[in-house]
Design a protein around this motif. Sequence first.
Motif, PDB file in Angstrom:
ATOM      1  N   CYS A   1       1.129  -1.084  -0.341  1.00 43.24           N
ATOM      2  CA  CYS A   1       0.334   0.030  -0.022  1.00 43.24           C
ATOM      3  C   CYS A   1       0.984   1.203   0.127  1.00 43.24           C
ATOM      4  O   CYS A   1       0.343   2.364  -0.775  1.00 43.24           O
ATOM      5  N   LEU A   2       2.175   0.931   0.919  1.00 36.49           N
ATOM      6  CA  LEU A   2       2.880   2.460   0.828  1.00 36.49           C
ATOM      7  C   LEU A   2       3.498   2.471  -0.785  1.00 36.49           C
ATOM      8  O   LEU A   2       3.789   3.296  -0.903  1.00 36.49           O
TER       9      LEU A   2
ATOM     10  N   ARG B   1       4.029   6.007  -5.686  1.00 37.12           N
ATOM     11  CA  ARG B   1       3.939   5.700  -7.383  1.00 37.12           C
ATOM     12  C   ARG B   1       2.962   6.291  -7.275  1.00 37.12           C
ATOM     13  O   ARG B   1       2.653   7.367  -9.437  1.00 37.12           O
ATOM     14  N   GLN B   2       1.555   6.493  -7.326  1.00 39.00           N
ATOM     15  CA  GLN B   2       0.416   7.641  -7.104  1.00 39.00           C
ATOM     16  C   GLN B   2       1.041   8.884  -7.029  1.00 39.00           C
ATOM     17  O   GLN B   2       0.098   9.712  -7.148  1.00 39.00           O
ATOM     18  N   GLY B   3       1.803   9.207  -6.182  1.00 39.57           N
ATOM     19  CA  GLY B   3       2.661  10.020  -6.145  1.00 39.57           C
ATOM     20  C   GLY B   3       2.024  11.176  -4.297  1.00 39.57           C
ATOM     21  O   GLY B   3       2.193  12.116  -4.580  1.00 39.57           O
ATOM     22  N   TYR B   4       1.518  10.486  -3.870  1.00 40.31           N
ATOM     23  CA  TYR B   4       0.923  10.618  -2.454  1.00 40.31           C
ATOM     24  C   TYR B   4       1.918  11.086  -1.570  1.00 40.31           C
ATOM     25  O   TYR B   4       1.604  11.910  -0.609  1.00 40.31           O
TER      26      TYR B   4
ATOM     27  N   SER C   1      -2.827  15.326   3.070  1.00 46.41           N
ATOM     28  CA  SER C   1      -4.455  16.167   2.450  1.00 46.41           C
ATOM     29  C   SER C   1      -5.986  15.397   1.871  1.00 46.41           C
ATOM     30  O   SER C   1      -6.401  15.943   1.085  1.00 46.41           O
ATOM     31  N   GLU C   2      -5.710  13.954   1.800  1.00 45.94           N
ATOM     32  CA  GLU C   2      -6.485  13.402   1.187  1.00 45.94           C
ATOM     33  C   GLU C   2      -7.232  12.898   2.487  1.00 45.94           C
ATOM     34  O   GLU C   2      -6.483  11.427   2.769  1.00 45.94           O
ATOM     35  N   PRO C   3      -8.542  12.595   2.778  1.00 45.77           N
ATOM     36  CA  PRO C   3      -8.810  12.591   4.506  1.00 45.77           C
ATOM     37  C   PRO C   3      -9.059  10.599   4.045  1.00 45.77           C
ATOM     38  O   PRO C   3      -9.320   9.509   5.002  1.00 45.77           O
ATOM     39  N   GLN C   4      -9.163  10.548   2.571  1.00 45.69           N
ATOM     40  CA  GLN C   4     -10.205   9.146   2.850  1.00 45.69           C
ATOM     41  C   GLN C   4      -8.833   8.597   2.478  1.00 45.69           C
ATOM     42  O   GLN C   4      -9.171   6.754   2.714  1.00 45.69           O
TER      43      GLN C   4
END
Length: 247
Positions: A174-175, A180-183, A201-204
């Motif tokens: 998951c990390l 890879r998705q830039g989070y 910044s991404e609560p979900q």
Amino acid sequence: MVNRLTKNPTWRAVILKIALLSGGSVVQVVAATTPPDRPAKDLLRQQIKEILSQPEYQTEYPMWLSRLYGQATELLVRVLRWIFMNPVMERLYAQWPVLYWLFVAVLAALAILLIYHILATIRGAFARRRPQRREPRDRPALAVSSPTWLRQDARQLAARGNFAGALRALHQSCLRRLERQGYLRYHPGLTNGEYLRAIRSEPQLQRLLMPLTTAVDRVTYGRRPLQATGYQELAAVADQLWQRAGD
């Protein structure tokens, strides 16, 4: 004057009576100051011996220790005499005093090193050994960076019944997926809590990653057991995170 009084019969009787009374008083005083029932010498010695045998009066070292200390001191004195009070050392001191004191310094340094070695050996033999810190078992290798490979590794570990190792591999996948998705930016030196703060910044995504992080910390550091049912629930959460991160 005294001679006249002693020649008079009346005065002589008075003086004699006074002397007798005085002598009787002295005898009474002496008799009163003398103990009426003095214990025997053997009984006194026995009582003194019992008193001195009590623990509060035992302040000296044991005899064997005192004897050993004396023998060690005598041996040390003999060795020093044999080293420094022989004709060779006396001649060396008389002819080359600098060399003599250099030799003495070398001997003193060797003696100090020997004493230090003995003390270190005794301390190492009787000191309490600190328990070695055990690292968490079944910790996966972090060399693999592919999220897909890590997820496949989690499936294989779960199939073998190693749900703790499978959960760690799933969390790593998951990390890596989020990286890879830039989070976030993955780094082995970061903690799991820092990864959570990185996606605040991404609560979900943070809400989905939090139960996985809590479970990994509980299994890894708290060494809590993980059953198949618990792992399946966490795997479902990981699937949701993968889908949300790929949107």
